[in-house]
Design a protein around this motif. Structure first.
Motif, PDB file in Angstrom:
ATOM      1  N   ILE A  43     -25.332 -71.325 -29.367  1.00  0.00           N
ATOM      2  CA  ILE A  43     -25.393 -71.043 -27.935  1.00  0.00           C
ATOM      3  C   ILE A  43     -25.824 -69.589 -27.766  1.00  0.00           C
ATOM      4  N   LEU A  44     -26.723 -69.305 -26.808  1.00  0.00           N
ATOM      5  CA  LEU A  44     -27.221 -67.954 -26.580  1.00  0.00           C
ATOM      6  C   LEU A  44     -26.280 -67.173 -25.663  1.00  0.00           C
ATOM      7  N   TYR A  45     -25.951 -65.967 -26.100  1.00  0.00           N
ATOM      8  CA  TYR A  45     -25.080 -65.053 -25.351  1.00  0.00           C
ATOM      9  C   TYR A  45     -25.752 -63.705 -25.184  1.00  0.00           C
ATOM     10  N   VAL A  46     -25.172 -62.883 -24.308  1.00  0.00           N
ATOM     11  CA  VAL A  46     -25.502 -61.465 -24.230  1.00  0.00           C
ATOM     12  C   VAL A  46     -24.203 -60.693 -24.396  1.00  0.00           C
ATOM     13  N   ASP A  47     -24.291 -59.570 -25.099  1.00  0.00           N
ATOM     14  CA  ASP A  47     -23.192 -58.600 -25.184  1.00  0.00           C
ATOM     15  C   ASP A  47     -23.719 -57.316 -24.575  1.00  0.00           C
ATOM     16  N   ALA A  48     -22.897 -56.647 -23.781  1.00  0.00           N
ATOM     17  CA  ALA A  48     -23.306 -55.385 -23.168  1.00  0.00           C
ATOM     18  C   ALA A  48     -22.239 -54.332 -23.427  1.00  0.00           C
ATOM     19  N   VAL A  49     -22.698 -53.156 -23.842  1.00  0.00           N
ATOM     20  CA  VAL A  49     -21.835 -51.991 -24.019  1.00  0.00           C
ATOM     21  C   VAL A  49     -22.091 -51.099 -22.813  1.00  0.00           C
ATOM     22  N   PRO A  50     -21.183 -51.097 -21.812  1.00  0.00           N
ATOM     23  CA  PRO A  50     -21.394 -50.234 -20.651  1.00  0.00           C
ATOM     24  C   PRO A  50     -21.139 -48.774 -21.026  1.00  0.00           C
ATOM     25  N   VAL A  51     -22.029 -47.901 -20.580  1.00  0.00           N
ATOM     26  CA  VAL A  51     -21.896 -46.477 -20.903  1.00  0.00           C
ATOM     27  C   VAL A  51     -22.127 -45.626 -19.660  1.00  0.00           C
ATOM     28  N   ARG A  52     -21.582 -44.422 -19.717  1.00  0.00           N
ATOM     29  CA  ARG A  52     -21.861 -43.366 -18.734  1.00  0.00           C
ATOM     30  C   ARG A  52     -22.741 -42.346 -19.444  1.00  0.00           C
ATOM     31  N   VAL A  53     -23.745 -41.845 -18.746  1.00  0.00           N
ATOM     32  CA  VAL A  53     -24.646 -40.854 -19.333  1.00  0.00           C
ATOM     33  C   VAL A  53     -24.651 -39.601 -18.478  1.00  0.00           C
ATOM     34  N   ASP A  54     -24.938 -38.449 -19.120  1.00  0.00           N
ATOM     35  CA  ASP A  54     -25.051 -37.204 -18.365  1.00  0.00           C
ATOM     36  C   ASP A  54     -26.476 -37.072 -17.808  1.00  0.00           C
ATOM     37  N   ASP A  55     -26.766 -35.929 -17.189  1.00  0.00           N
ATOM     38  CA  ASP A  55     -28.066 -35.717 -16.552  1.00  0.00           C
ATOM     39  C   ASP A  55     -29.232 -35.746 -17.533  1.00  0.00           C
ATOM     40  N   THR A  56     -28.958 -35.509 -18.808  1.00  0.00           N
ATOM     41  CA  THR A  56     -30.029 -35.527 -19.815  1.00  0.00           C
ATOM     42  C   THR A  56     -30.159 -36.878 -20.507  1.00  0.00           C
ATOM     43  N   GLY A  57     -29.328 -37.850 -20.117  1.00  0.00           N
ATOM     44  CA  GLY A  57     -29.397 -39.184 -20.705  1.00  0.00           C
ATOM     45  C   GLY A  57     -28.519 -39.380 -21.924  1.00  0.00           C
ATOM     46  N   VAL A  58     -27.708 -38.394 -22.277  1.00  0.00           N
ATOM     47  CA  VAL A  58     -26.815 -38.499 -23.419  1.00  0.00           C
ATOM     48  C   VAL A  58     -25.567 -39.289 -23.011  1.00  0.00           C
ATOM     49  N   VAL A  59     -25.192 -40.247 -23.844  1.00  0.00           N
ATOM     50  CA  VAL A  59     -24.006 -41.056 -23.563  1.00  0.00           C
ATOM     51  C   VAL A  59     -22.758 -40.190 -23.717  1.00  0.00           C
ATOM     52  N   THR A  60     -21.958 -40.143 -22.664  1.00  0.00           N
ATOM     53  CA  THR A  60     -20.720 -39.358 -22.680  1.00  0.00           C
ATOM     54  C   THR A  60     -19.474 -40.228 -22.817  1.00  0.00           C
ATOM     55  N   HIS A  61     -19.558 -41.463 -22.304  1.00  0.00           N
ATOM     56  CA  HIS A  61     -18.405 -42.368 -22.349  1.00  0.00           C
ATOM     57  C   HIS A  61     -18.853 -43.811 -22.535  1.00  0.00           C
TER      58      HIS A  61
END
Length: 178
Positions: free
Chosen positions: A26-44
């Protein structure tokens, strides 16, 4: 005897789903939700807190099935809204590219990913969210961790089915795994 007509296209009855799970991946999707800063770097990194059918509490990624005749992008948006709420404001590109493909097997040890219900193939994505996240459905809470905290042994042991491995792959993909 009354006949029940399914009005939502793409959904299987519980018996039909069980039968399909026993016969094919069965086909699924997994998503890792992230917060990014103004430069696009993942912070959380956002991890859901869920209670399993057996009563155990665990941390989890946003995850769910892709329905028949549903675009992968639409499935991602549907599951992000279902788990994070309608004001999460996920930024899913027009043509999303997974950072990996995870194969979940009902037999442990075939891959790091395990789902006792089925053989599932999941396309995994890192998705920036900009809005207010309020967990819904079966999620009790959403906790934001720094990438270092998310990769820690304490958080990793709270994740089941290999999702901790998937989270570490996501952190490596975005250059945030030490």
């Amino acid at each position: 005897m009354t006949e029940i007509t399914e009005t939502v296209p793409g959904w299987l009855s519980p018996a039909e789903l069980e039968s399909a799970r026993a016969r094919m991946p069965i086909l699924y999707v997994d998503a890792v939700p992230v917060r990014v800063d103004d430069t696009g770097v993942v912070t959380h990194v956002g991890l859901l807190l869920r209670i399993g059918s057996d009563g155990t509490v665990s941390r989890a990624l946003v995850s769910g099935r892709v329905l028949y005749h549903e675009r992968v992008r639409d499935a991602l948006m549907r599951h992000l809204e279902k788990d994070l709420g309608p004001t999460a404001l996920p930024r899913v590109p027009a043509s999303p590219q997974p950072f990996t493909i995870a194969e979940y097997f009902p037999t442990q040890g075939v891959t790091p990913y395990h789902d006792p219900r089925q053989h599932a193939v999941s396309l995994a994505y890192v998705v920036p969210v900009a809005g207010d996240c309020r967990p819904r459905q079966d999620a009790l809470d959403l906790v934001w961790f720094t990438p270092e905290e998310a990769a820690s042994p304490m958080v990793q042991q709270e994740m089941t089915g290999g999702q901790g491995v998937l989270l570490k792959q996501a952190l490596a993909h975005i250059g945030r795994l030490d």
